[in-house]
Design an enzyme around this catalytic site. Structure first.
Site, mmCIF file in Angstrom:
data_model
loop_
_atom_site.group_PDB
_atom_site.id
_atom_site.type_symbol
_atom_site.label_atom_id
_atom_site.label_comp_id
_atom_site.label_asym_id
_atom_site.label_seq_id
_atom_site.Cartn_x
_atom_site.Cartn_y
_atom_site.Cartn_z
ATOM 1 N N SER A 82 0.829 -1.209 0.000
ATOM 2 C CA SER A 82 0.000 0.000 0.000
ATOM 3 C C SER A 82 0.856 1.249 0.000
ATOM 4 O O SER A 82 0.394 2.315 -0.387
ATOM 5 C CB SER A 82 -0.868 0.048 1.257
ATOM 6 N N GLU A 132 -5.027 -1.029 -8.622
ATOM 7 C CA GLU A 132 -4.073 -0.051 -9.137
ATOM 8 C C GLU A 132 -2.857 -0.825 -9.667
ATOM 9 O O GLU A 132 -2.233 -1.579 -8.926
ATOM 10 C CB GLU A 132 -3.638 0.919 -8.037
ATOM 11 N N ASN A 159 -4.918 6.261 -2.194
ATOM 12 C CA ASN A 159 -4.499 6.695 -0.857
ATOM 13 C C ASN A 159 -3.880 8.094 -0.856
ATOM 14 O O ASN A 159 -3.926 8.794 0.153
ATOM 15 C CB ASN A 159 -3.533 5.686 -0.232
ATOM 16 N N HIS A 195 -2.017 -3.316 -6.722
ATOM 17 C CA HIS A 195 -2.581 -2.934 -5.425
ATOM 18 C C HIS A 195 -4.086 -3.166 -5.405
ATOM 19 O O HIS A 195 -4.864 -2.393 -5.969
ATOM 20 C CB HIS A 195 -2.251 -1.452 -5.147
HETATM 21 P P1 NAD Z 1 -1.808 -9.768 6.994
HETATM 22 O O1 NAD Z 1 -1.015 -9.486 8.203
HETATM 23 O O2 NAD Z 1 -3.270 -10.076 7.107
HETATM 24 O O3 NAD Z 1 -1.129 -10.987 6.181
HETATM 25 C C1 NAD Z 1 0.250 -11.080 5.927
HETATM 26 C C2 NAD Z 1 0.610 -12.563 5.892
HETATM 27 O O4 NAD Z 1 1.927 -12.700 5.348
HETATM 28 C C3 NAD Z 1 0.624 -13.234 7.272
HETATM 29 O O5 NAD Z 1 -0.294 -14.312 7.259
HETATM 30 C C4 NAD Z 1 2.074 -13.718 7.437
HETATM 31 O O6 NAD Z 1 2.162 -14.982 8.078
HETATM 32 C C5 NAD Z 1 2.531 -13.809 5.989
HETATM 33 N N1 NAD Z 1 3.979 -13.721 5.794
HETATM 34 C C6 NAD Z 1 4.865 -12.913 6.446
HETATM 35 N N2 NAD Z 1 6.104 -13.082 5.934
HETATM 36 C C7 NAD Z 1 5.995 -14.011 4.941
HETATM 37 C C8 NAD Z 1 6.927 -14.606 4.017
HETATM 38 N N3 NAD Z 1 8.222 -14.271 4.031
HETATM 39 N N4 NAD Z 1 6.455 -15.507 3.128
HETATM 40 C C9 NAD Z 1 5.161 -15.851 3.101
HETATM 41 N N5 NAD Z 1 4.218 -15.321 3.940
HETATM 42 C C10 NAD Z 1 4.647 -14.411 4.844
HETATM 43 O O7 NAD Z 1 -1.567 -8.506 6.018
HETATM 44 P P2 NAD Z 1 -2.534 -7.920 4.866
HETATM 45 O O8 NAD Z 1 -3.467 -6.916 5.460
HETATM 46 O O9 NAD Z 1 -3.062 -9.054 4.060
HETATM 47 O O10 NAD Z 1 -1.460 -7.073 4.021
HETATM 48 C C11 NAD Z 1 -0.549 -7.701 3.148
HETATM 49 C C12 NAD Z 1 0.007 -6.675 2.176
HETATM 50 O O11 NAD Z 1 -1.078 -6.080 1.451
HETATM 51 C C13 NAD Z 1 0.773 -5.515 2.819
HETATM 52 O O12 NAD Z 1 1.839 -5.160 1.978
HETATM 53 C C14 NAD Z 1 -0.269 -4.401 2.881
HETATM 54 O O13 NAD Z 1 0.311 -3.113 2.829
HETATM 55 C C15 NAD Z 1 -1.033 -4.660 1.596
HETATM 56 N N6 NAD Z 1 -2.419 -4.139 1.560
HETATM 57 C C16 NAD Z 1 -3.230 -4.261 2.654
HETATM 58 C C17 NAD Z 1 -4.541 -3.788 2.586
HETATM 59 C C18 NAD Z 1 -5.483 -3.914 3.766
HETATM 60 O O14 NAD Z 1 -6.558 -3.290 3.743
HETATM 61 N N7 NAD Z 1 -5.165 -4.707 4.774
HETATM 62 C C19 NAD Z 1 -5.024 -3.203 1.405
HETATM 63 C C20 NAD Z 1 -4.172 -3.133 0.301
HETATM 64 C C21 NAD Z 1 -2.877 -3.600 0.400
#
Ligand code: NAD
Length: 295
Positions: free
Chosen positions: A126, A159, A197, A147
């Protein structure tokens, strides 16, 4: 490159599970990589629940007819692993692990060493700089941001983030992939906040400033933007959904890059985060969710 047939998804949290779900529903073979088995189990159970809901409704998130057979076929196309080697045959890998540059760079370098030369690597970040991840690989022209928005199966936008070295061929493949998974793509540059954002975060921060200055109650700020601007929810309710810690983190990154006071986190936001008022996920943010609903 021909069509994307096999997709790797790294991370099976909130976003990764949703991305895996839409790719499998669209007919791609999907391999999900996780760091821990428990997260895979949680993520897969979330995918099953979401697909069950679509079966109940008779249509999927993009409005197409959806049956129990479609659900079973989508689930059969997903395999899970905790070993990165199982992503070897993927045409596209989408990284959705924790928002931490060191972790992402290590993963990008490992993927680059593993994948076939034609494969594309994307990040769902993000707020982090995509070119920094691309620079950890020997294929920077085949690295981009992809994204998605939460909840992935329902939100229509993606995106596509072009760094200063992403090739047009890569962008074309990602646009075709976005269409295949039922999303509308918009092209953004690799700057903090991309398009959505970049506009949304200053708006949310300003809503906090209006509240902090005592100009209106939280309910009236939310009601004002709902009824006055036709937004589905007010900014303070939206902040509670997104998470105050997440917003604080993104605002810090945007302020650090642009040095624009519009992006500086207001003092109240920092204090709420320090107090553990993170929004819905912690039971309290601008509203209190400990009981039946917001108070
Ligand atoms: P989350 O914490 O729900 O999930 C992340 C997962 O990644 C965890 O289950 C963790 O165990 C796993 N993980 C960590 N290191 C790892 C590795 N080396 N290999 C494999 N798996 C690994 O996080 P999320 O909210 O799903 O966010 C993930 C990404 O998406 C981030 O970069 C975030 O910025 C982006 N994002 C989030 C949102 C949102 O609304 N939450 C929206 C758009 C983008």
């Amino acid at each position: 490159m021909a069509e994307i047939k096999r997709v790797g998804v790294c991370g099976c949290g909130l976003m990764g599970s949703g991305i895996a779900q839409i790719a499998a529903t669209a007919g791609c073979e999907v391999v999900i990589l996780e760091a821990v088995q428990a997260a895979l189990d949680r993520g897969m159970s979330g995918i099953k629940k979401s697909l069950d809901k679509f079966v109940e409704k008779g249509k999927s998130g993009d409005g197409k007819p959806f049956t129990a057979a479609d659900r079973d076929a989508a689930l059969a196309r997903i395999t899970t692993t905790t070993s990165i080697g199982d992503l070897k045959a993927c045409d596209l890998v989408i990284e959705a692990v924790v928002e931490n540059m060191a972790v992402k760079k290590e993963l990008f370098a490992a993927l680059d060493a593993l994948l076939a030369p034609h494969a594309i690597i994307c990040s769902n970040t993000s707020s982090l700089c995509v070119i920094e991840m691309a620079a950890a690989t020997k294929r920077p022209a085949q690295v981009a941001g992809l994204h998605f928005f939460n909840p992935v199966p329902l939100m229509k936008l993606v995106e596509v983030v072009k760094t200063i070295v992403t090739s047009q061929a890569t962008i074309d493949v990602l646009y075709a992939f976005a269409a295949k998974v039922g999303k509308t793509a918009v092209l953004a540059q690799d700057t903090p906040g991309f398009i959505v954002n970049r506009l949304l975060v200053p708006y949310l921060l300003y809503a906090i400033r209006v509240f902090e200055a005592g100009l209106a109650s939280r309910e009236d700020i939310d009601e004002g933007m709902k009824l006055g601007c036709g937004h589905p929810m007010g900014p303070l309710t939206l902040l509670d959904f997104v998470g105050l810690d997440t917003t604080y983190f993104i605002a810090e990154i945007m302020f650090d890059e642009f040095k624009d006071s519009m992006m500086a986190p207001p003092p109240l936001l920092k204090r709420m985060v320090l107090a553990g008022y993170l929004g819905r996920k912690s039971g309290r943010g601008f509203y209190d969710y400990a009981g039946a609903g917001p108070k």
